[in-house]
Design a protein around this motif. Structure first.
Motif, PDB file in Angstrom:
ATOM      1  N   ARG A 225       0.792  -1.262  -0.025  1.00 22.88           N
ATOM      2  CA  ARG A 225       0.052   0.087  -0.129  1.00 22.88           C
ATOM      3  C   ARG A 225       0.917   1.385   0.044  1.00 22.88           C
ATOM      4  O   ARG A 225       0.780   2.178  -0.787  1.00 22.88           O
ATOM      5  N   ASP A 245      -8.654  -0.441  -1.989  1.00 22.45           N
ATOM      6  CA  ASP A 245      -9.295  -1.246  -1.115  1.00 22.45           C
ATOM      7  C   ASP A 245      -9.333  -2.695  -1.760  1.00 22.45           C
ATOM      8  O   ASP A 245      -9.498  -3.992  -1.306  1.00 22.45           O
ATOM      9  N   THR A 248      -4.394  -5.733   0.371  1.00 20.67           N
ATOM     10  CA  THR A 248      -4.006  -5.851   1.797  1.00 20.67           C
ATOM     11  C   THR A 248      -2.681  -6.128   1.991  1.00 20.67           C
ATOM     12  O   THR A 248      -1.895  -6.319   0.887  1.00 20.67           O
ATOM     13  N   GLU A 249      -2.114  -6.318   3.135  1.00 18.88           N
ATOM     14  CA  GLU A 249      -0.606  -6.609   3.128  1.00 18.88           C
ATOM     15  C   GLU A 249      -0.432  -8.018   2.745  1.00 18.88           C
ATOM     16  O   GLU A 249       0.969  -8.517   2.382  1.00 18.88           O
TER      17      GLU A 249
END
Length: 315
Positions: A225, A245, A248-249
């Protein structure tokens, strides 16, 4: 003027992952490795990232019509002849000059013009403000520097050369090609020399005034991100939190893209895991780790990597 984010670096450094994630951002159109479009797509009719044959892909058909009045109007032989005479690593010292001989400058600009036409057409088809070309080739980036119709920015993706060397020894199939086909493989020594040459060439671009952002693969995968925020800002885009959105990690949710060529990952759709690939720590023999470390030592230090690495990952 087309704004181009050129994703560069030696293959197996994570450039396709960076391109795929960039392609999910609003205002971005990711085109894959356009350097291969002429031979593999126009001439070879290989598969687009969407799964269709190039000749059957609606996106690329529209791009070809806008750029050239149809792909049949492109003299592929001419493009490849120009590529052979101007877009080679050995030509980079000449391309890095402040002034080119008249006949050579004409060829470089003609060659860059084919790419510029593709970028501008893709921007018109999609409405994107940023085009992404993950061709990787440092010599192509040096050629594109001479285009007066491009706002060229370079994302220089760097990965530990021992990880790159290990990856180049693996057998990787090319599913877009007909029949049995594998991607090129290199010995660790060969990949180490290529790693030095290509990365040094991108450093030269920065010294010539081309905007360049270095992206370390290991840091990017650890915090994708933050990495995408940095790349978007560098490309002149402003992101909202909701624009990420899909990410994610630990994973990314990818939609269908239209990569012209590249790593087989360009065909991946849906949820993909995001994890650092450190298999080389055990998979690359100690003698090869030491060889690559020795060959790449100066740039390893410059990029913040240890010169010597044990099997467990320690210095």
């Amino acid at each position: 003027m087309a704004r181009l984010l050129f994703v560069g670096g030696l293959g197996r450094s994570g450039t396709t992952l960076v391109e795929r994630l960039l392609g999910e951002l609003p205002g971005v159109c990711a085109l894959g490795e356009v350097v291969h479009l002429w031979q593999r797509d126009i001439r070879g009719d290989e598969r687009c990232g969407c799964g269709d044959r190039f000749s059957e892909c609606e996106f690329w058909t529209r791009v070809g019509e806008l750029a050239f009045g149809g792909w049949s109007n492109v003299d592929v032989h001419r493009v490849l002849a120009l590529q052979a005479t101007v877009e080679r690593t050995r030509h980079i010292p000449r391309l890095a000059s402040t002034r080119l001989p008249d006949d050579y400058r004409v060829r470089v600009r003609e060659y860059a013009g084919y790419y510029t036409a593709v970028y501008q057409a893709a921007a018109e088809v999609t409405g994107a403000s940023v085009l992404v070309d993950s061709s990787k080739h440092s010599a192509l980036a040096h050629c594109l520097r001479w285009s007066a119709d491009l706002d060229l920015r370079v994302a220089h993706v760097v990965r530990d050369p021992r990880g790159v060397a290990h990856s180049w020894t693996k057998v990787v199939a090319r599913p877009e090609a007909d029949g049995e086909s594998e991607m090129t493989r290199y010995s660790p020594g060969r990949s180490a020399m290529l790693w030095n040459a290509h990365n040094a060439a991108f450093g030269l671009l920065a010294r010539l005034g081309v905007p360049l952002l270095r992206v370390r693969y290991e840091q990017f995968v650890a915090d994708p991100r933050a990495g995408l925020h940095a790349l978007a800002s560098f490309a002149g885009l402003t992101l909202d939190d909701s624009d990420l959105d899909f990410l994610t990690e630990s994973h990314a949710d990818l939609t269908t893209g239209h990569s012209a060529a590249g790593n087989p990952m360009r065909f991946s759709v849906g949820r993909i895991p995001l994890r650092r690939d450190d298999g080389w720590l055990r998979g690359l023999p100690a003698t090869d780790r030491r060889l690559v470390g020795a060959v790449c030592a100066p740039l390893l230090r410059a990029y913040g990597y240890p010169v010597m690495v044990s099997r467990g990952g320690a210095r």
